[in-house]
Structures are given as C-alpha cells and as structure tokens.
Design an enzyme around this catalytic site. Sequence first.
Site, PDB file in Angstrom:
ATOM      1  N   HIS A  72       0.772  -1.262   0.000  1.00 44.43           N
ATOM      2  CA  HIS A  72       0.000   0.000   0.000  1.00 44.43           C
ATOM      3  C   HIS A  72       0.795   1.300   0.000  1.00 44.43           C
ATOM      4  CE1 HIS A  72      -3.336  -2.641   1.009  1.00 44.43           C
ATOM      5  NE2 HIS A  72      -2.833  -2.908   2.200  1.00 44.43           N
ATOM      6  N   ASP A 256       3.816  -8.296   0.826  1.00 43.49           N
ATOM      7  CA  ASP A 256       4.449  -9.204   1.796  1.00 43.49           C
ATOM      8  C   ASP A 256       3.536 -10.350   2.240  1.00 43.49           C
ATOM      9  OD1 ASP A 256       2.850  -7.507   3.329  1.00 43.49           O
ATOM     10  OD2 ASP A 256       4.447  -6.916   4.701  1.00 43.49           O
TER      11      ASP A 256
HETATM   12  O1  LIG Z   1      -1.336  -3.328   5.101  1.00 37.18           O
HETATM   13  C1  LIG Z   1      -1.041  -4.512   5.183  1.00 37.18           C
HETATM   14  C2  LIG Z   1      -1.872  -5.535   4.504  1.00 37.18           C
HETATM   15  O2  LIG Z   1      -2.992  -5.019   3.865  1.00 37.18           O
HETATM   16  C3  LIG Z   1       0.162  -4.918   5.971  1.00 37.18           C
HETATM   17  O3  LIG Z   1       0.198  -6.298   6.169  1.00 37.18           O
HETATM   18  C4  LIG Z   1       1.413  -4.414   5.307  1.00 37.18           C
HETATM   19  O4  LIG Z   1       1.650  -5.187   4.145  1.00 37.18           O
HETATM   20  C5  LIG Z   1       2.608  -4.379   6.250  1.00 37.18           C
HETATM   21  O5  LIG Z   1       3.074  -5.622   6.598  1.00 37.18           O
HETATM   22  P1  LIG Z   1       4.167  -5.960   7.728  1.00 37.18           P
HETATM   23  O6  LIG Z   1       5.324  -5.053   7.551  1.00 37.18           O
HETATM   24  O7  LIG Z   1       3.493  -5.825   9.034  1.00 37.18           O
HETATM   25  O8  LIG Z   1       4.529  -7.387   7.445  1.00 37.18           O
END
Ligand SMILES: O=C(CO)[C@@H](O)[C@H](O)COP(=O)(O)O
Length: 498
Positions: A72, A256
Amino acid sequence: MPLVAGVDSSTQSCKVVVRDAETGTLVRQGRAAHPDGTEVDPTAWWSALRTAVDAAGGLADVAAVSVAGQQHGMVCLDEAGEVVRPALLWNDTRSAGAAAELIEEAGAGEAGRRFWADAVGSVPVASFTATKLRWLARNEPANAERVAAVCLPHDWLTWRLAGAPGLDTLRTDRSDASGTGYWSPATGEYRFDLLEQAFGRRLRVPTVLGPAEAAGHLDPAALAGAGTSAAGPGTAASGAALSGAGGALLGPGAGDNAAAGFGVGARLGDVVVSIGTSGTVFSVADSPAADPSGIVAGFADATGRFLPLVATLNAARVLDAAAGLLRVGLDELAELALSASPGADGLVMVPYLEGERTPNRPDATGSVHGLTLRTSTPAHLARAAVEGMLCALADGLDALAAQGAVVRRVILVGGGARSAAVRRIAPQVFGYPVVVPPPGEYVADGAARQAAWLALGGSEPPSWTPAGTEEYAAVPVPAIRERYAQARERHLDRPAQG
Ligand SMILES: O=C(CO)[C@@H](O)[C@H](O)COP(=O)(O)O
Ligand SMILES: Nc1ncnc2c1ncn2[C@@H]1O[C@H](COP(=O)(O)OP(=O)(O)O)[C@@H](O)[C@H]1O
C-alpha cells in the site's frame, strides 16, 4: 545448483535470503533495520536493502532476485524519477477522511461500500494507496503537481535494482496492485477512472506482471553504487532492464502477505495468521472476494489466484509495548503471560495502540478493562496483551470464514510467532489447531521461491517445504473472546493533537 535471492522490505526491517533454487536450502542471509514512523523516505529502504544484501554475501552469484514488501505505501515519483516526498505507509491513518470521502462519492452508506468492493475487491480505508493520493492532492498541492508516477515500495525497489531506467519500466505484480484501490483483481485491469477520481488526474503506474514473468534484469552497477548515484534514477545511463544485458533476472515481486502465503506453501483449508507490525489473517482462494462490509480485503495472491485478507494495525508491537510497560524482555513477557490463567481473570486489553483499521477506527486508542486488586499484576497485564492482540485476529478469522474460507488449521508466521505465549494461547483463542513453521523469514522465502520459479521455468513453482513445523492444540476458551467483544466497543479516541 543455481542460487536465487528473496527480499522482504517490511515495515521494521529489510531481510534478504539466498537459497538453492531447486531444493530451497538456505545458503546465506542478511538483514538491516528500517527507520520508525509512518512516513519514510524510500531511500532509507534502498540503503537498508544494500546493507542487507551485503550482509547476505552479495548477489553476484544468483540467477534471479524477487522483492516482496509492505503493501500500500505511496511512492510518488517526478518526471525525472526522483521521489517527490516521503512515502506514506500502510499504517499512516491521516488519509482516513479521504477514504470516507471516496466511499461517499460512490454512493451513500452501503451503496458506496458495495461500489468499491465490486470495482476493486476492497472498500478503501486509510491504508489503501488511493486514499493517500487523495490526501496528497488536497493537502500538498505543490507536491501533487510534481507527481508523474505512483508505485509501491516493492515496485520502487525492483526498479532501483534494475538501475531505475525510466518511468515506463516500472513493474508490479497482481498481489500488490490489488492493495492500491485502483486495480481490480477480478478483471486484472487498472481502474484509471478511480485513480483519477482520487488524485484529480491520471498518473503513470507500473505494468502488472503475472506470477512468473520477469521484471527485467539486475543492474550490477545499481548495487555497486556506481550507476544510480552517478547517473541518477530515470536517466538512460543505467538501463540493464531495458537492454537485458545485466545480471540476475528480476522477478515481479509481491506484497508481503502474498509472499508469506507462497513462502509457507498455504493450501486450501490453511489460514495464515501473520503477526508482524501488522496482524493479517488470509487464505488462498480460487475466486476473488468482494466484501462490502470492508472487513475482508479482496486481494490477489502471488500464484495467479486470490488472497482474501483481514489486516489489523496492532500486532507484534502490542507485545513490544506491553514488555516496555512491564520493563521486561519479550521472553519474560511470554513467561508472565503463561503464568496467568486463560482470560486473565477478566482483565482485557483492547490493543488499538495505533488506532485501528479492522474494525475501521483510525482515531481509537488502546484500553485496559477489568482492573481489580487481583488483576493488577504484571502476569495479568502480559496475558491480557497477548489475548487482546489474538482476539482482534480471531475476529478476522471469523470474517474470513463468513466470506467462505475453509478453515482447517492456522499457520502462524511473523516475528510475533516467536513468542511461546502467542503460540500456546493462539489455539485457545482461535479454536483451531495452530501450526508454526520453524522460525524464519517467510516473506523473503516466498520472494525467493518466486525467483526460483523464474530461474527454473515451468508452469509450476518448485515445491519447497519448510521442515520441522510444530503443532499447537488446546481446548478453546470461548470466554476470552466473549469478554473481549464487550470491551472492544469501549475505547477513547485520540486527543485532538494526539
Ligand atoms: O497493510 C497490510 C496488509 O494489507 C500490511 O500487512 C502491510 O503489508 C505491512 O506488513 P508488515 O510489515 O506488518 O509485514
Ligand atoms: N520472541 C519474540 N516474542 C514476541 N515478539 C517478537 C519476538 N521476536 C520478534 N518479535 C517481534 O516481531 C516484530 C517484527 O516482526 P516482523 O514479522 O519482522 O515484522 P515486519 O515484517 O512488520 O517488519 C517486532 O515487533 C518484534 O518485537
């Protein structure tokens, strides 16, 4: 044996793994920290990636590299390929008003939410890139004026690895495109009308690649520090991706969560719960989701399928905060939590420390309910923190099941899964057996597996199976969630200048 590399550029750090493409055996790895904050200059991610690559022994001998990253985040580039302003991350809630506006513009109440769910699979909240673009257009017109292209953290890093050869060579993948709010997982096409609605004009966006399509080639000069710093991004001087004359193949990369699902090899009946900076609950599906309540985001996955997902803003850092409050380390926090009884004798923590996204309460704060003389102990507070964080994720599990996900077991990953208390309390709260793969970097592994697919070719990815998973089972304790459900409705919002 060809080697491949996978990168996880996540919220708190960058991790790089180098693995054998055929067997998946880990050969070497490295990591580097990211700065704190919900807006970050992308060049900090680039420095961290270079440090992590160095720590992992470099990429000179790898056949392919893929980058996965936090979803995002809004990376805005000007015509010359320079970053316009620090990226607003997925956990930056300043665009909550913009999200509400965009929904309202599509129709009042349910109609607006239904419109977005049908159009792009998800109802926008502050996390989604489209809402950040609207915020930028309204609040920083001079910056907005300079923006020529918008991309996501992993797209930008892949592009830098290719030598940043011009805005037309920006690439992304389905999973990350599906978190923008202007790409439809159901049709596989951009919704330029929605991008324009959000920002006020059309921008250049990355080409969306399929699961095993190459994004170009690694420009060795980019990592050596010669090409990009001397020539600058966006110039024609460092164009390995265009010429195809560079080093390793670059994979399309992934968001991720999609990469983690791919890394653990999630199958039908598996729900993955990731406890990192964010908490996420997701499964692999054959058809796209469109939940007008906005609880389940209808993302795409990294294999050509779909990834219905629920995300919370408060996960591993709730444990960090509780450990800080109690002045103990994370292992001691786990011991304390396990020394209290299930339900913490009625002490409940509602973990909205960063506001919350699911449920959509961007201005909420955390709270502790049920304090008595008996429950005013470190052990009770530690247990309430673990249970509160898990209850929020269990609500996500229910929402996913309500959208048709088959749940046979939960696969627990992310930094928080290293906590013995999380592993043992999770089956009590979730009501399902919990499988924990050996501690590892499953996002980076998913990216590496994608790179291996690219390097080896074929219609299916290589099957790498993590050895030594542990299973945790426990008698469910529904009372924990029942009391949490009462408490979560009672919270204070942030003070005006909070
Ligand atoms: O916003 C979301 C999923 O929609 C989060 O899962 C981000 O992708 C960040 O991930 P992490 O750094 O916590 O793994
Ligand atoms: N043993 C542990 N117990 C609880 N939390 C842990 C433990 N080890 C790491 N963590 C937490 O995991 C988080 C980092 O997880 P990670 O999945 O790498 O996050 P992200 O991908 O969002 O950067 C940190 O907040 C850290 O405190």
